[in-house]
Design a protein around this motif. Structure first.
Motif, PDB file in Angstrom:
ATOM      1  N   UNK A 658     -14.020   6.881  -2.117  1.00 39.45           N
ATOM      2  CA  UNK A 658     -12.482   6.199  -2.412  1.00 39.45           C
ATOM      3  C   UNK A 658     -11.924   6.504  -3.877  1.00 39.45           C
ATOM      4  N   UNK A 665      -3.453   6.874  -4.430  1.00 43.03           N
ATOM      5  CA  UNK A 665      -2.557   6.123  -5.058  1.00 43.03           C
ATOM      6  C   UNK A 665      -2.430   6.386  -6.350  1.00 43.03           C
ATOM      7  N   UNK A 666      -3.600   6.654  -7.134  1.00 41.79           N
ATOM      8  CA  UNK A 666      -3.598   6.859  -8.494  1.00 41.79           C
ATOM      9  C   UNK A 666      -2.702   7.819  -8.994  1.00 41.79           C
ATOM     10  N   UNK A 671       6.228   3.001  -8.302  1.00 42.11           N
ATOM     11  CA  UNK A 671       5.984   1.905  -8.984  1.00 42.11           C
ATOM     12  C   UNK A 671       5.600   0.611  -8.104  1.00 42.11           C
ATOM     13  N   UNK A 672       4.829  -0.223  -8.324  1.00 39.42           N
ATOM     14  CA  UNK A 672       4.331  -1.087  -7.547  1.00 39.42           C
ATOM     15  C   UNK A 672       5.543  -2.145  -7.328  1.00 39.42           C
TER      16      UNK A 672
ATOM     17  N   UNK B 131      -4.178  -0.771 -10.187  1.00 43.92           N
ATOM     18  CA  UNK B 131      -4.735  -0.361  -9.044  1.00 43.92           C
ATOM     19  C   UNK B 131      -5.846  -1.371  -8.523  1.00 43.92           C
ATOM     20  N   UNK B 134      -4.444  -4.134  -6.492  1.00 40.96           N
ATOM     21  CA  UNK B 134      -3.772  -3.491  -5.286  1.00 40.96           C
ATOM     22  C   UNK B 134      -5.178  -3.503  -4.252  1.00 40.96           C
ATOM     23  N   UNK B 135      -6.266  -2.883  -4.869  1.00 38.25           N
ATOM     24  CA  UNK B 135      -7.436  -2.759  -4.105  1.00 38.25           C
ATOM     25  C   UNK B 135      -7.949  -3.975  -3.405  1.00 38.25           C
ATOM     26  N   UNK B 144      -0.949 -10.140  -4.704  1.00 39.42           N
ATOM     27  CA  UNK B 144      -1.553 -10.589  -6.092  1.00 39.42           C
ATOM     28  C   UNK B 144      -1.328 -11.851  -6.714  1.00 39.42           C
ATOM     29  N   UNK B 283       1.866   0.650  -2.178  1.00 38.11           N
ATOM     30  CA  UNK B 283       2.023  -0.610  -1.599  1.00 38.11           C
ATOM     31  C   UNK B 283       2.182  -0.724  -0.247  1.00 38.11           C
TER      32      UNK B 283
END
Lengths: 672, 379
Positions: A658, A665-666, A671-672, B131, B134-135, B144, B283
């Protein structure tokens, strides 16, 4: 059409003696004086080559100093000094002031310069560009004072013209110094005197070099060896390498009364029977006077020489640097980049090409501060002289580029071209006659036999590199694993246990599954009055193991050694001791100590540890038992080792990691 | 600060809306138990989690958004990176459980600094901590906010005839009209836009126009575009934050307002639209909660640059690479987007939305937008 006579007259009118100066002007390129940067390098190179040759002939350890200083806007003063035997006063004008004057031109042995055009070309260039005479200071051991001679070259007559003469006291027992003022430019970097001296220092570890740069910076390469390399022997030329002109010259110059004697005494590899066969084929009586052979008989003689089977030329006339000195030279000059690996240098046995012997040597250095993301550095040498120009046209470069370095652990686009990586490669070709691509002697010409030898030498060095890289990878991997089991795993266990309110479980089984190696750690340290070499063997594998541990040391050390626990057996002749470790459980550790009395000269590298009972992939810090050791292992060790080959239950199938998944995603920029 | 609504949107509406807060943290402890059990059994601890890669997002026909596919990756203590991430995960789990006990919340940035005390587990950048959060969302199927971790207020704003009822930090309920009750800056969208925080009361608008740059929002407000065209102006502020996207989705779903997206004409702005309409890869596990599949791209399009002869810049190498990457991005796999991207590559030009000022300050509101909206049948 004009009558023939008139044309001949026209041509005759134009004919006059071409002066040396004109010859020089027309051939600046091949002589190496076509621009100010190169003129400086050529001058330094010719002078230093002379110094090395002089010291070699006198069998002294060279101490060579090169000083370069500014002398006006576009002029430099270059002084090169050695501790050689010196030049007799009457010879000074000839050695430094005449082109094509030298003692080595017809000599059949390995030498740096060959044409004798070298240093006098620099004197000529200096005179042409600045009109300043060359100043030569020289002292021979028998005389009290040194002679100072200032001279120019008379470009009309190709003769030296002495401007002044003097005597000075010089503190050296003997030596030569030449000072020139010439139009030139100094710059560090590729193809600079700095690079040239660095390369020269590598292949001449017996010499000490000092360079003083125009800004006053002083660079010194101390000698790394005090052995004077033997003077390459001069041997008789081999007929296979002879050409017509050379043969004609020898026939004229010889003192031998008959052609038969000449063939036997002045040429190599010609037995009495072969000599007769050559003469039969050429249709020449054995009693013919050498000087009388010319014209068609001469050509027949040469053809016959090339046809008759002869003994191959000897290679005594070659002077290889040798594996030990290649390593020392590299270490001495590359010390500051701290390479992690010096491959054992490769010195190929001499081979013959045409009538000339040659041999190839290769040194390879890896890691340290060498740049990892650039093409490797390739240092080419011909007869111990660095080749700084024409890299692309050189047979050495081609051989390097045609090898698939990816197989040996370096990056290389498409398996061709110069590989990249933190690597430096030294290739030395030594021969009585190196086929250069041009008179400037900057690149070695393509030749199938030389190419084959270079390739074989490169492959041998590259195999060492591959072994080193794979060992290092394994060590890095092991380092990571130690970080996991020592730093991360205990904390992970502690955190999760406290979150679920349970005691921390025994981590041994997990640790051994992650590590899956038998780890051997050795140390040598003084303890009290003794020197103790200790080794810890830890079984970081998930199963119990029976292991056989061997230590090997120089046989003279073994009688001095005290072992604890007592060894299973020893072999004083081979310097070996061994132990059987019965049923070492997972995470189990055994310490073995070898103690020497104080004052014993022993280093960690004097002791080699070998282990049987575990395969190489699961062994760290020691070597598996060498295949050529004739050792009978205990039955238990063999059985345990065989059992170890079966996979453990629950071995994981291939899974996507993983944290290393590509395009995860890295790397996205949303943006989130 | 209870936030039940966050979960509501993920599961069937209302079915566990009343679950107590502790439930949100239960899955985190289950993760800890799973690792403990593996350690206890002598196995190398590991977790399986859906890969958040471009290759592993799939279009969900039913919801019209891009969601994570089924491909799983393994995070195992066999490797150093994996072991580190596992360790961090449980420092994080420990931290959020402690926060729950004390009734505290933390910003993402605070969380990053909290990790200073985690020794080997310390994050090296805020990206790493984001990250990991998010995981954890993916692993626990929570948001979150459930873990009491939230972003800083991001300041994206709304201007237009929209009346909301907001419960502020002090628990007071305020009724706000986003045109009449706010200053020139508009109504600032908070990080929590769920129902327990914000309720939509009414709106006289006919559509929402989501805008990339603040300067363009100001231009439309000054020109009275919101009133003249009965529009809600929503400032995306570059790549929109989760709350902005969530707010937009609620406007679209609850008030049935069409959404158009007005950005610069360059590859990065295409990605802004994609994340509004289809969701972002990062996301993708909560796309159904954030994405507005009905949103439409208004411009600036590659053809607008030609048709309106807009002042433009040449594409940089980076721009070209971004466009080429978009050609392999499943979110852009429609014929329209493909031709739009190819046209931009062919012309080699990009333009800012404010370049419309070439024709005067009123041109965008008097000519460009009305023409484009008419084309789209909106407004």
């Amino acid at each position: 059409m004009p009558p023939a006579k008139s044309l001949a007259q026209q041509l005759a009118a134009k004919q006059r003696e071409i002066s040396v100066a004109e010859f020089f002007e027309r051939n600046r390129q091949i002589l190496g004086f076509d621009n100010p940067l190169r003129a400086l390098l050529t001058t330094v190179k010719e002078a230093v080559d002379n110094c090395l040759d002089a010291c070699e002939e006198a069998q002294v350890l060279p101490d060579i100093k090169v000083e370069i200083s500014k002398e006006g806007v576009d002029r430099l003063r270059v002084a090169v000094e050695d501790n050689g035997p010196g030049v007799l006063k009457r010879e000074i004008p000839n050695v430094f002031g005449r082109l094509l004057y030298g003692s080595r031109f017809h000599a059949n042995r390995q030498s740096r310069g060959q044409q004798g055009i070298g240093i006098s070309a620099a004197v000529l260039y200096a005179g042409l560009t600045t009109a300043r005479p060359a100043k030569v200071t020289s002292k021979v051991a028998e005389e009290e004072a040194a002679h100072v001679v200032e001279l120019l070259i008379d470009t009309q007559k190709n003769l030296p013209r002495v401007v002044s003469e003097d005597l000075v006291l010089w503190d050296r027992p003997s030596g030569t110094r030449i000072e020139l003022v010439l139009k030139a430019k100094y710059q560090r970097g590729r193809q600079s005197p700095f690079d040239y001296l660095k390369g020269t220092a590598i292949v001449n570890p017996h010499a000490r070099f000092t360079l003083v740069e125009p800004d006053g910076t002083r660079v010194t390469y101390e000698r790394a060896s005090t052995e004077v390399p033997p003077v390459p022997k001069e041997v008789a030329p081999h007929p296979y390498g002879l050409e017509l002109g050379e043969l004609a010259y020898r026939l004229k110059a010889t003192n031998q009364p008959t052609i038969l004697e000449l063939l036997q005494k002045e040429l190599a590899g010609v037995s009495p029977r072969a000599a007769r066969e050559i003469l039969d084929r050429a249709g020449l009586p054995g009693k013919t006077k050498p000087a009388e052979v010319h014209g068609e008989p001469l050509e027949k003689l040469l053809a016959a020489m090339h046809e008759v089977p002869l003994v191959a030329p000897t290679s005594e006339c070659l002077s290889p640097i040798g594996p030990m000195l290649i390593k020392r030279g590299l270490r001495n000059v590359l010390g500051e980049v701290r390479p992690e690996f010096y491959a054992p240098p490769v010195s190929r046995p001499p081979k013959v090409r045409g009538g000339f012997p040659f041999l190839v040597e290769v040194g390879l250095v890896y890691g340290g501060a060498l740049p990892a993301d650039q093409p490797i550095q390739l240092l080419r040498f011909a007869n111990r002289v660095p080749l700084l120009f024409q890299q692309g046209a050189c047979a050495v470069t081609n051989a390097v580029q045609n090898l698939d370095w990816r197989r040996y652990g370096l990056d290389q686009k498409g398996g061709q071209g110069l590989p990249s990586g933190p690597c430096l490669l030294l290739v030395h070709v030594a021969s009585t006659k190196i086929p250069f691509t041009s008179e400037a002697k900057e690149a070695i010409a393509e030749d199938p036999e030389i190419d084959k030898e270079i390739t074989l030498a490169l492959q041998a060095a590259a195999r060492h590199l591959r072994t080193h890289i794979s060992r290092r990878t394994r060590r890095d991997l092991a380092g990571e694993k130690f970080a996991i089991i020592l730093k991360i795993l205990p904390k992970l266990a502690e955190k999760t246990s406290s979150l679920v309110h349970k005691p921390v479980p025994d981590l041994t089984p997990v640790i051994t599954r992650i590590m899956d190696v038998v780890n051997v750690e050795t140390t040598v340290a003084p303890v009290g009055d003794t020197i103790r070499a200790g080794t810890d063997v830890t079984n970081y594998t998930p199963r119990a193991r029976v292991l056989e541990v061997f230590v090997e040391m120089p046989p003279e050390l073994l009688p001095k050694a005290q072992h604890r626990p007592a060894p299973e057996g020893t072999d004083t002749e081979l310097g070996r001791a061994w132990w059987t470790l019965e049923k070492l459980p997972p995470s189990g550790k055994v310490s073995i100590e070898v103690t020497f009395p104080k004052g014993t000269e022993v280093e960690a590298s004097d002791l080699s540890w070998y282990i049987a009972g575990v395969d190489e992939a699961h062994l760290l810090g020691a070597e598996p038992l060498p295949g050529d050791w004739d050792v009978r292992l205990p039955r238990a060790v063999i059985e345990a080792a065989e059992a170890g080959l079966e996979p453990l239950p629950g071995t994981e199938e291939a899974e996507v990691d993983y944290d290393a998944a590509e395009g995860s995603a890295r790397v996205e920029d949303d943006e989130g | 600060m209870p936030r039940k609504g966050a979960r509501e949107s993920k599961t069937t509406k209302g079915d566990d809306a009343a679950s107590p807060r502790v439930d949100a943290l239960k899955p985190t402890l289950e993760l800890a138990r799973s690792i403990y059990d593996q350690l206890d059994a002598g196995e190398i601890p590991r977790m399986r989690l859906p890969l958040r890669t471009k290759q592993n997002i799939q279009f969900q026909m039913r919801e019209g958004v891009w969601k994570l596919g089924r491909a799983l990756g393994t995070r195992s203590a066999r490797k150093l990176d994996g072991a580190l991430m596992l360790l961090r995960t449980f420092y994080l789990v420990d931290f959020i459980n402690e926060m729950a006990k004390e009734g505290k919340t933390s910003t993402l940035r605070e969380l990053y600094y909290i990790s200073e005390g985690w020794e080997e587990g310390k994050f090296h950048s805020e990206d790493e901590s984001n990250l990991l959060i998010e995981d954890l969302e993916v692993l626990c199927e929570r948001l979150r906010e459930d873990f009491r971790v939230h972003p800083e207020e991001n300041g994206a704003s709304v201007i237009g005839d929209l009346t909301i009822r907001e419960t502020n930090r002090k628990g007071m309920v305020k009724k706000i009209n986003c045109r009449d009750d706010v200053g020139d800056g508009g109504y600032a969208i908070p990080f929590n836009v769920e129902k327990e925080k914000i309720e939509f009361v009414s709106s006289g608008a006919k559509f929402v126009i989501a805008i990339e740059c603040g300067g363009m929002v100001d231009r439309l407000a000054e020109n009275g575009f919101d009133e003249d065209h009965k529009a809600i102006l929503l400032h995306l502020k570059g790549q929109p934050a989760r709350s902005t996207r969530r707010f937009l989705k609620r406007l679209n779903e609850e008030l049935k307002l069409p959404v158009v997206v007005f950005t610069d004409g360059d590859p990065w702005s295409f990605r802004i639209f994609a994340s509004v309409a289809y969701g972002a890869i990062k996301t993708a596990h909560i796309s159904q909660y954030l994405a507005t599949p009905q949103a439409e791209f208004l411009g600036v399009t590659a053809s607008d640059i030609e048709n309106y002869k807009l002042p433009s810049d040449n594409l940089t190498d980076q721009d070209v690479r971004a466009l080429q990457a978009e050609l392999t991005d499943p979110r852009f796999k429609t014929a329209e987007w493909r031709s739009e991207i190819e046209l931009m590559l062919k012309n080699g030009k990009k333009a800012e939305q404010q370049s419309l000022a070439k024709y005067g300050l009123n041109y965008v509101t008097d000519t460009y937008l009305p023409e484009k909206l008419a084309e789209m049948g909106v407004g």
